[in-house]
Scaffold this motif. Structure first.
Motif, PDB file in Angstrom:
ATOM      1  N   ARG A 159     -25.972  68.270 -29.860  1.00 38.09           N
ATOM      2  CA  ARG A 159     -26.679  67.648 -28.739  1.00 38.09           C
ATOM      3  C   ARG A 159     -26.062  66.294 -28.446  1.00 38.09           C
ATOM      4  NH1 ARG A 159     -32.930  69.403 -28.227  1.00 38.09           N
ATOM      5  NH2 ARG A 159     -32.457  71.637 -28.209  1.00 38.09           N
ATOM      6  N   LEU A 160     -25.860  66.050 -27.163  1.00 34.80           N
ATOM      7  CA  LEU A 160     -25.163  64.846 -26.733  1.00 34.80           C
ATOM      8  C   LEU A 160     -26.011  64.099 -25.722  1.00 34.80           C
ATOM      9  CD1 LEU A 160     -21.866  66.804 -26.115  1.00 34.80           C
ATOM     10  CD2 LEU A 160     -22.142  65.104 -27.918  1.00 34.80           C
ATOM     11  N   LYS A 161     -25.977  62.783 -25.828  1.00 30.19           N
ATOM     12  CA  LYS A 161     -26.736  61.958 -24.884  1.00 30.19           C
ATOM     13  C   LYS A 161     -25.848  61.610 -23.693  1.00 30.19           C
ATOM     14  CE  LYS A 161     -28.787  57.365 -24.531  1.00 30.19           C
ATOM     15  NZ  LYS A 161     -28.655  56.016 -25.085  1.00 30.19           N
ATOM     16  N   ARG A 162     -26.379  61.822 -22.505  1.00 28.73           N
ATOM     17  CA  ARG A 162     -25.610  61.441 -21.312  1.00 28.73           C
ATOM     18  C   ARG A 162     -26.442  60.494 -20.454  1.00 28.73           C
ATOM     19  NH1 ARG A 162     -22.259  65.276 -17.352  1.00 28.73           N
ATOM     20  NH2 ARG A 162     -24.114  66.523 -17.097  1.00 28.73           N
ATOM     21  N   PRO A 163     -25.966  59.271 -20.254  1.00 28.20           N
ATOM     22  CA  PRO A 163     -26.714  58.335 -19.414  1.00 28.20           C
ATOM     23  C   PRO A 163     -26.785  58.845 -17.969  1.00 28.20           C
ATOM     24  CG  PRO A 163     -24.945  57.215 -20.604  1.00 28.20           C
ATOM     25  CD  PRO A 163     -24.732  58.690 -20.784  1.00 28.20           C
ATOM     26  N   THR A 164     -27.926  58.653 -17.339  1.00 27.52           N
ATOM     27  CA  THR A 164     -28.081  59.017 -15.930  1.00 27.52           C
ATOM     28  C   THR A 164     -28.543  57.785 -15.170  1.00 27.52           C
ATOM     29  OG1 THR A 164     -30.386  59.629 -16.232  1.00 27.52           O
ATOM     30  CG2 THR A 164     -28.766  61.390 -16.495  1.00 27.52           C
ATOM     31  N   GLU A 165     -28.675  57.958 -13.904  1.00 25.38           N
ATOM     32  CA  GLU A 165     -29.114  56.897 -13.016  1.00 25.38           C
ATOM     33  C   GLU A 165     -30.418  56.244 -13.498  1.00 25.38           C
ATOM     34  OE1 GLU A 165     -28.534  54.730  -9.677  1.00 25.38           O
ATOM     35  OE2 GLU A 165     -27.185  56.041 -10.762  1.00 25.38           O
ATOM     36  N   THR A 166     -31.350  57.063 -13.968  1.00 25.17           N
ATOM     37  CA  THR A 166     -32.686  56.545 -14.269  1.00 25.17           C
ATOM     38  C   THR A 166     -33.035  56.615 -15.752  1.00 25.17           C
ATOM     39  OG1 THR A 166     -33.484  58.750 -13.726  1.00 25.17           O
ATOM     40  CG2 THR A 166     -33.688  57.060 -12.012  1.00 25.17           C
ATOM     41  N   GLY A 167     -32.113  57.027 -16.573  1.00 26.50           N
ATOM     42  CA  GLY A 167     -32.415  57.146 -18.000  1.00 26.50           C
ATOM     43  C   GLY A 167     -31.289  57.884 -18.684  1.00 26.50           C
ATOM     44  N   TYR A 168     -31.620  59.014 -19.328  1.00 30.43           N
ATOM     45  CA  TYR A 168     -30.541  59.803 -19.910  1.00 30.43           C
ATOM     46  C   TYR A 168     -30.966  61.255 -19.987  1.00 30.43           C
ATOM     47  CZ  TYR A 168     -33.222  59.581 -24.311  1.00 30.43           C
ATOM     48  OH  TYR A 168     -34.199  59.679 -25.263  1.00 30.43           O
ATOM     49  N   GLU A 169     -30.001  62.142 -20.184  1.00 27.68           N
ATOM     50  CA  GLU A 169     -30.329  63.524 -20.469  1.00 27.68           C
ATOM     51  C   GLU A 169     -29.665  63.928 -21.754  1.00 27.68           C
ATOM     52  OE1 GLU A 169     -29.231  65.403 -16.776  1.00 27.68           O
ATOM     53  OE2 GLU A 169     -27.126  65.472 -17.294  1.00 27.68           O
ATOM     54  N   VAL A 170     -30.210  64.991 -22.355  1.00 25.67           N
ATOM     55  CA  VAL A 170     -29.638  65.501 -23.592  1.00 25.67           C
ATOM     56  C   VAL A 170     -28.967  66.827 -23.257  1.00 25.67           C
ATOM     57  CG1 VAL A 170     -30.118  66.303 -25.928  1.00 25.67           C
ATOM     58  CG2 VAL A 170     -31.411  64.369 -24.980  1.00 25.67           C
ATOM     59  N   LEU A 171     -27.675  66.905 -23.554  1.00 26.13           N
ATOM     60  CA  LEU A 171     -26.929  68.132 -23.300  1.00 26.13           C
ATOM     61  C   LEU A 171     -26.795  68.892 -24.611  1.00 26.13           C
ATOM     62  CD1 LEU A 171     -23.914  66.779 -21.170  1.00 26.13           C
ATOM     63  CD2 LEU A 171     -26.102  67.681 -20.349  1.00 26.13           C
ATOM     64  N   GLU A 172     -26.879  70.218 -24.524  1.00 21.87           N
ATOM     65  CA  GLU A 172     -26.648  71.026 -25.711  1.00 21.87           C
ATOM     66  C   GLU A 172     -25.385  71.838 -25.497  1.00 21.87           C
ATOM     67  OE1 GLU A 172     -29.902  72.980 -28.297  1.00 21.87           O
ATOM     68  OE2 GLU A 172     -29.129  74.550 -26.959  1.00 21.87           O
ATOM     69  N   ALA A 173     -24.526  71.857 -26.506  1.00 18.34           N
ATOM     70  CA  ALA A 173     -23.259  72.577 -26.370  1.00 18.34           C
ATOM     71  C   ALA A 173     -22.953  73.323 -27.658  1.00 18.34           C
ATOM     72  CB  ALA A 173     -22.131  71.590 -26.064  1.00 18.34           C
ATOM     73  N   PRO A 174     -22.316  74.489 -27.547  1.00 25.54           N
ATOM     74  CA  PRO A 174     -21.874  75.187 -28.751  1.00 25.54           C
ATOM     75  C   PRO A 174     -20.645  74.489 -29.322  1.00 25.54           C
ATOM     76  CG  PRO A 174     -21.146  76.368 -26.807  1.00 25.54           C
ATOM     77  CD  PRO A 174     -21.941  75.198 -26.316  1.00 25.54           C
ATOM     78  N   LEU A 175     -20.343  74.741 -30.580  1.00 25.88           N
ATOM     79  CA  LEU A 175     -19.141  74.157 -31.196  1.00 25.88           C
ATOM     80  C   LEU A 175     -18.094  75.252 -31.369  1.00 25.88           C
ATOM     81  CD1 LEU A 175     -20.843  71.862 -33.852  1.00 25.88           C
ATOM     82  CD2 LEU A 175     -19.799  71.192 -31.685  1.00 25.88           C
ATOM     83  N   PRO A 176     -16.831  74.954 -31.296  1.00 25.47           N
ATOM     84  CA  PRO A 176     -16.273  73.647 -30.970  1.00 25.47           C
ATOM     85  C   PRO A 176     -16.397  73.326 -29.487  1.00 25.47           C
ATOM     86  CG  PRO A 176     -14.500  75.255 -31.154  1.00 25.47           C
ATOM     87  CD  PRO A 176     -15.781  75.977 -31.495  1.00 25.47           C
ATOM     88  N   CYS A 177     -16.475  72.024 -29.203  1.00 24.94           N
ATOM     89  CA  CYS A 177     -16.451  71.615 -27.807  1.00 24.94           C
ATOM     90  C   CYS A 177     -15.779  70.251 -27.686  1.00 24.94           C
ATOM     91  CB  CYS A 177     -17.851  71.602 -27.208  1.00 24.94           C
ATOM     92  SG  CYS A 177     -18.824  70.169 -27.576  1.00 24.94           S
ATOM     93  N   LEU A 178     -15.508  69.866 -26.453  1.00 27.53           N
ATOM     94  CA  LEU A 178     -14.887  68.573 -26.188  1.00 27.53           C
ATOM     95  C   LEU A 178     -15.865  67.727 -25.372  1.00 27.53           C
ATOM     96  CD1 LEU A 178     -11.300  67.737 -25.153  1.00 27.53           C
ATOM     97  CD2 LEU A 178     -13.145  66.940 -23.672  1.00 27.53           C
ATOM     98  N   ALA A 179     -15.894  66.438 -25.658  1.00 28.37           N
ATOM     99  CA  ALA A 179     -16.734  65.548 -24.845  1.00 28.37           C
ATOM    100  C   ALA A 179     -15.916  64.346 -24.415  1.00 28.37           C
ATOM    101  CB  ALA A 179     -17.952  65.106 -25.640  1.00 28.37           C
ATOM    102  N   THR A 180     -16.094  63.937 -23.157  1.00 29.98           N
ATOM    103  CA  THR A 180     -15.500  62.668 -22.729  1.00 29.98           C
ATOM    104  C   THR A 180     -16.581  61.598 -22.875  1.00 29.98           C
ATOM    105  OG1 THR A 180     -16.065  62.828 -20.362  1.00 29.98           O
ATOM    106  CG2 THR A 180     -14.012  63.863 -21.081  1.00 29.98           C
TER     107      THR A 180
END
Ligand SMILES: Cc1cc2nc3c(=O)[nH]c(=O)nc-3n(C[C@H](O)[C@H](O)[C@H](O)COP(=O)(O)OP(=O)(O)OC[C@H]3O[C@@H](n4cnc5c(N)ncnc54)[C@H](O)[C@@H]3O)c2cc1C
Lengths: 265, 332
Positions: A159-180
């Motif tokens: 699970r990855l935190k992604r900042p948004t305009e008004t707060g943040y969202e939590v993204l879920e991804a299978p492994l392996p994955c790449l994140a910027t």
């Protein structure tokens, strides 16, 4: 969890404007006596990787494409807390575009073999195209999460935190994955400790060439799809009208009056 | 006939300014290339009306992907739809807004898949003998460069506010063509599982719309220091922004970061306090009509980039300034 962070070494982007020079022939910045640094978002990515290791266990490997000088960037990442580092260096790597860079990094990751998470800064601090991360995910054929700022859980799926305009969202991804990686208040890069710096100097850093990676880059050199045609330094100085006044308070009053006179307030 | 395709998203109630900007860019590029049409791809839920609006704002033709599932758009769904449409329509150029969705995700991955040359964050282009050269800042805005993109298709993302939306022209006619595709066939591997709102409900105008912005940097020294800027903003009816160090230290939310990697703003008046004037910051503030700098260092680079300067510690200028503005207000 094995996290691999791809970093780039660049000339310090905080070099002030009046000391900034370019070479119009090579269309790059002239190094001069400016220091080299880890590109800002890549340094943030190293921080995110180390925080994830501290929270969920595992190890962190940093890799970079560069000349011998780039070892310094790898040492810095090791001193911050990474466990291993590899320098990808070969004259054939010079001048490849983002497509070529993604091929080189993908070959290195395949040689590393097992990894769960690959992190790249959202964009380099020099030319700032922001392409290598997403390209690398495509080249490896793994899922890609973009512009995230932290790892919030690391078991099985990530699970990855992604900042948004008004707060943040939590993204879920299978492994392996790449994140910027982008920055927020949770991932300001730490300073390396003296102990960390000493330990980093003892970590052997292998250098892998195109041959080590089984790469033939003739194709990448021929098929450059992104090219700089011309580069120049724009003249942009504005004549700044300085507000006068003996005391700060008087200057404040004169500023307010001037802004009212200009119809700005 | 070949085309330039603009990637747009909208909601049932509004079209973002960025969509109108890419349509304007596509229109201009199509004209300069000559004999090329300006198309738009529009994604959203219940956005048919917006498709017609895009025609009024400069598109010759709009491909519409209208589906309830697009009310909140996952990156990979947008990518799947864009790839499908681009492969079908084979435009010569695909233009995206340089925002988190398109600039950060869809455009690069699409370019990779198409083996297309791509230039991101463009502020302009030049066309000569049907060849496009893409203009963009490099080195944080310290230099400018023309890029060439090679490949069967060219992809570019355009920086916010680099192009002015065209005024709506109700007499313009064009086709809106629904695309026969179900976006739910694109199953995202990365999904948002939680959305958290942390920003307090804000008083005053938003950064995008504000006529006046008060912005603070590292020189504010602390969160308490930043409070004084909020007081100043309140008397002026201004929005509050900040530089990167201010955002990193949590003095101002990251969504209020002004600069190349934050918001690009263009208010009437931008008051920069304790900000040195790094090119990366000015990339976001440089289009303001009037820039006022308040900085204690007479040699700060911002005094070469601002229209009006006050050399002073902010602690000594801002409190009286607030007082004076209050007096002016009450005198009307
Ligand atoms: C790839 C990349 C992207 C970036 N993107 C952005 C971006 O989007 N936005 C952004 O802002 N930055 C960005 N940066 C960072 C940018 O390069 C600068 O580091 C940053 O803008 C500096 O912020 P600052 O002016 O607040 O701080 P500093 O440069 O530290 O300046 C502080 C100023 O405050 C003044 N000061 C100190 N005390 C007082 C006082 N009491 N009264 C008055 N003045 C005082 C000082 O004289 C100084 O000029 C980016 C950098 C990179 C490499």
């Amino acid at each position: 969890m094995h996290i691999v962070v791809c970093i780039k070494q660049i000339i310090d982007p905080e070099v002030p404007f009046h000391l900034f020079r370019i070479d119009p022939v090579t269309k790059t910045q002239i190094r001069g006596s400016h220091p080299l640094v880890i590109s800002l978002y890549d340094e943030v990515a190293v921080e995110v990787a180390i925080q994830a290791k501290e929270k969920f266990g595992g190890r962190v490997t940093v890799i970079t494409i560069g000349t011998k000088e780039a070892v310094q960037a790898l040492h810095q990442a090791l001193a911050m807390g990474a466990d291993a580092a590899v320098l990808l260096s070969d004259p054939a790597f010079e001048g490849v575009d983002s497509f070529g860079k993604a091929r080189i990094l993908a070959a290195a990751l395949r040689k590393i073999g097992s990894f769960d998470l690959v992190l790249c800064g959202r964009q380099a601090g020099d030319v700032e195209m922001g392409l290598v991360g997403p390209f690398l995910a495509e080249e490896l054929g793994i899922p890609c999460a973009t512009l995230v700022s932290n790892v919030v859980s690391g078991n099985g799926k990530i699970r990855l935190k992604r900042p948004t305009e008004t707060g943040y969202e939590v993204l879920e991804a299978p492994l392996p994955c790449l994140a910027t990686i982008t920055n927020d208040e949770t991932n300001v890069p730490r300073y390396a400790s003296v102990k960390g710096i000493r330990a980093a100097m003892r970590v052997p850093i292998p250098t892998w060439s195109a041959a080590d990676l089984g790469l033939d880059l003739a194709r990448s050199q021929e098929e450059r799809r992104i090219e700089i045609d011309e580069m120049w330094i724009p003249q942009r100085e504005i004549r700044c009208e300085l507000i006068s006044g003996e005391s700060a308070e008087e200057r404040a009053r004169n500023l307010a009056l001037r802004l009212r006179e200009l119809g700005l307030i | 006939m070949t085309s330039v395709l603009a990637f747009c998203t909208a909601t049932v109630t509004s079209i973002p300014r960025s969509a109108l900007e890419v349509v304007a860019a596509a229109r201009s590029l199509a004209q300069q290339l000559g004999g090329v049409s300006a198309q738009a791809l529009l994604l959203g839920a219940r956005v048919e009306q917006q498709a017609y609006a895009l025609i009024q704002h400069g598109a010759d033709e709009v491909f519409l992907v209208d589906h309830p599932s697009l009310a909140s758009l996952e990156d990979e769904v947008a990518l799947g739809v864009a790839e499908y449409v681009v492969r079908q329509m084979t435009p010569q150029v695909v233009l995206f807004p340089h925002d988190d969705l398109a600039g950060g995700h869809v455009a690069p991955r699409l370019a990779y898949r198409l083996k297309a040359g791509i230039v991101t964050d463009c502020t302009g282009f030049a066309v000569q003998d049907h060849e496009i050269r893409w203009l963009r800042p490099v080195y944080g805005g310290k230099a400018m460069a023309y890029f060439r993109a090679q490949g069967p298709i060219q992809v570019a993302t355009v920086r916010s506010r680099a192009f002015e939306p065209l005024p709506a022209d109700p007499s313009r006619r064009g086709e809106v063509r629904p695309v026969d595709i179900n976006p739910e066939t694109f199953l995202p591997t990365v999904r948002a599982v939680e959305r958290v709102e942390t920003a307090e409900v804000e008083e005053g105008p938003s950064l995008d719309r504000a006529e006046i912005i008060v912005s603070g940097g590292r020189g504010m020294g602390s969160a308490e220091g930043f409070q004084v800027l909020h007081d100043l903003a309140r008397v002026l009816g201004a929005a509050v922004g900040g530089s990167r160090p201010a955002a990193d230290m949590g003095w101002v939310p990251h969504s209020h970061l002004v600069g190349q990697t934050g918001k690009i703003v263009a208010p009437k008046l931008y008051i920069a306090v304790g900000i040195s004037g790094a090119t990366q910051h000015m990339a976001g503030a440089g289009s303001s009509k009037t820039i006022v700098a308040i900085n204690k260092d007479p040699d700060a680079p911002i005094f070469k980039l601002a229209h009006i300067g006050v050399v002073s510690e902010w602690e000594k200028v801002i409190p009286p300034l607030i007082q004076i503005f209050r007096e002016m207000r009450s005198q009307g």
